[in-house]
Scaffold this motif. Structure first.
Motif, PDB file in Angstrom:
ATOM      1  N   CYS A 104      53.446   5.351  14.788  1.00  0.00           N
ATOM      2  CA  CYS A 104      54.748   6.089  15.762  1.00  0.00           C
ATOM      3  C   CYS A 104      54.219   7.139  16.892  1.00  0.00           C
ATOM      4  O   CYS A 104      54.718   7.563  17.498  1.00  0.00           O
ATOM      5  CB  CYS A 104      55.249   7.081  14.628  1.00  0.00           C
ATOM      6  SG  CYS A 104      54.724   8.469  13.624  1.00  0.00           S
ATOM      7  N   HIS A 105      52.853   7.431  16.881  1.00  0.00           N
ATOM      8  CA  HIS A 105      52.134   7.987  17.776  1.00  0.00           C
ATOM      9  C   HIS A 105      51.356   7.253  18.899  1.00  0.00           C
ATOM     10  O   HIS A 105      50.947   7.788  19.949  1.00  0.00           O
ATOM     11  CB  HIS A 105      50.978   9.094  17.272  1.00  0.00           C
ATOM     12  CG  HIS A 105      51.474   9.845  16.417  1.00  0.00           C
ATOM     13  ND1 HIS A 105      52.582  10.864  16.649  1.00  0.00           N
ATOM     14  CD2 HIS A 105      51.695  10.340  14.926  1.00  0.00           C
ATOM     15  CE1 HIS A 105      52.885  11.586  15.719  1.00  0.00           C
ATOM     16  NE2 HIS A 105      52.147  11.339  14.733  1.00  0.00           N
TER      17      HIS A 105
ATOM     18  N   LYS B 143      67.079   9.412  26.042  1.00  0.00           N
ATOM     19  CA  LYS B 143      66.615   9.491  24.617  1.00  0.00           C
ATOM     20  C   LYS B 143      65.185   9.189  24.367  1.00  0.00           C
ATOM     21  O   LYS B 143      64.361   9.877  23.693  1.00  0.00           O
ATOM     22  CB  LYS B 143      67.498   8.908  23.420  1.00  0.00           C
ATOM     23  CG  LYS B 143      67.244   8.986  21.979  1.00  0.00           C
ATOM     24  CD  LYS B 143      68.147   8.202  21.284  1.00  0.00           C
ATOM     25  CE  LYS B 143      67.643   8.381  19.612  1.00  0.00           C
ATOM     26  NZ  LYS B 143      68.225   7.632  18.868  1.00  0.00           N
ATOM     27  N   ASP B 144      64.836   8.083  24.676  1.00  0.00           N
ATOM     28  CA  ASP B 144      63.380   7.729  24.768  1.00  0.00           C
ATOM     29  C   ASP B 144      62.316   8.453  25.465  1.00  0.00           C
ATOM     30  O   ASP B 144      61.262   8.665  25.021  1.00  0.00           O
ATOM     31  CB  ASP B 144      63.168   6.155  24.816  1.00  0.00           C
ATOM     32  CG  ASP B 144      63.847   5.177  23.823  1.00  0.00           C
ATOM     33  OD1 ASP B 144      64.191   5.753  22.831  1.00  0.00           O
ATOM     34  OD2 ASP B 144      64.114   4.159  24.091  1.00  0.00           O
TER      35      ASP B 144
ATOM     36  N   ASP C 150      62.909  11.413  26.365  1.00  0.00           N
ATOM     37  CA  ASP C 150      62.795  13.108  25.916  1.00  0.00           C
ATOM     38  C   ASP C 150      61.898  12.905  24.917  1.00  0.00           C
ATOM     39  O   ASP C 150      61.043  13.769  24.618  1.00  0.00           O
ATOM     40  CB  ASP C 150      64.366  13.402  25.508  1.00  0.00           C
ATOM     41  CG  ASP C 150      65.254  13.625  26.634  1.00  0.00           C
ATOM     42  OD1 ASP C 150      64.743  13.993  28.051  1.00  0.00           O
ATOM     43  OD2 ASP C 150      66.452  13.881  26.326  1.00  0.00           O
ATOM     44  N   LYS C 151      62.105  11.946  23.924  1.00  0.00           N
ATOM     45  CA  LYS C 151      61.082  11.692  22.642  1.00  0.00           C
ATOM     46  C   LYS C 151      59.738  11.665  23.341  1.00  0.00           C
ATOM     47  O   LYS C 151      58.774  12.384  22.708  1.00  0.00           O
ATOM     48  CB  LYS C 151      61.552  10.685  21.914  1.00  0.00           C
ATOM     49  CG  LYS C 151      60.680  10.223  20.771  1.00  0.00           C
ATOM     50  CD  LYS C 151      60.915  11.198  19.604  1.00  0.00           C
ATOM     51  CE  LYS C 151      59.939  10.747  18.308  1.00  0.00           C
ATOM     52  NZ  LYS C 151      58.654  11.388  18.185  1.00  0.00           N
ATOM     53  N   LEU C 152      59.462  10.928  23.996  1.00  0.00           N
ATOM     54  CA  LEU C 152      58.214  10.535  24.593  1.00  0.00           C
ATOM     55  C   LEU C 152      57.248  12.137  25.134  1.00  0.00           C
ATOM     56  O   LEU C 152      56.201  12.287  25.052  1.00  0.00           O
ATOM     57  CB  LEU C 152      57.897   9.479  25.455  1.00  0.00           C
ATOM     58  CG  LEU C 152      56.370   8.990  26.118  1.00  0.00           C
ATOM     59  CD1 LEU C 152      55.634   8.753  24.901  1.00  0.00           C
ATOM     60  CD2 LEU C 152      56.634   7.820  27.144  1.00  0.00           C
TER      61      LEU C 152
ATOM     62  N   SER D  44      58.382  14.817  24.377  1.00  0.00           N
ATOM     63  CA  SER D  44      58.066  15.905  23.476  1.00  0.00           C
ATOM     64  C   SER D  44      56.954  15.489  22.763  1.00  0.00           C
ATOM     65  O   SER D  44      56.204  16.389  22.510  1.00  0.00           O
ATOM     66  CB  SER D  44      59.298  16.057  22.503  1.00  0.00           C
ATOM     67  OG  SER D  44      58.935  16.538  21.166  1.00  0.00           O
ATOM     68  N   ASP D  45      56.614  14.388  22.326  1.00  0.00           N
ATOM     69  CA  ASP D  45      55.527  14.065  21.821  1.00  0.00           C
ATOM     70  C   ASP D  45      54.210  14.329  22.823  1.00  0.00           C
ATOM     71  O   ASP D  45      53.192  14.699  22.170  1.00  0.00           O
ATOM     72  CB  ASP D  45      55.337  12.553  21.495  1.00  0.00           C
ATOM     73  CG  ASP D  45      56.244  11.992  20.415  1.00  0.00           C
ATOM     74  OD1 ASP D  45      56.944  12.788  19.870  1.00  0.00           O
ATOM     75  OD2 ASP D  45      56.546  10.692  20.225  1.00  0.00           O
TER      76      ASP D  45
END
Length: 113
Positions: free
Chosen positions: A34-35, A78-79, A81-83, A85-86
């Motif tokens: 997931c990372h 959405k993707d 924003d997630k990336l 954030s990571d």
């Protein structure tokens, strides 16, 4: 394990007699699936986009450059924003690891000292 630490680990300058470089690596050096996307993005686009303090320590990423690279991937909001954030979590780990007291100074700090 902190991804920032993984990216900025440096091998020792000398290896003691009877040891191999692998003896200095932590046993749990791995990246969860997931990372992988965030680590690959960070390694490809972010590792040269640092802002430094006047003392030469890491202040954080240059978000203008990072966001431009992120936009070039044409991900859904959405993707993206997630990336992002990571990537910010990797950034925090790298800043903390690099600026921690007693840590090996990065090459750009050695030249300034």
């Amino acid at each position: 394990m902190d991804l920032g630490w993984v990216l900025y680990w440096r091998p020792p300058e000398s290896i003691a007699e009877g040891f191999e470089l692998e003896d200095y690596l932590p046993d749990d050096l791995a990246v969860w699936p997931c990372h992988v996307q965030a680590l690959a993005f960070f390694h490809e686009f972010c590792r040269t986009q640092w802002r430094l303090t006047p003392a030469g320590t890491l202040a954080g990423l240059d978000y203008t450059a990072v966001l431009a690279c992120l936009k070039s991937l044409r991900l859904s909001k959405k993707d993206a924003d997630k990336l992002f954030s990571d990537v910010r979590q990797i950034e925090r780990g790298a800043v903390e690891a690099s600026n921690a007291p007693g840590e090996q100074a990065p090459t750009w700090r050695k030249a300034a000292e």
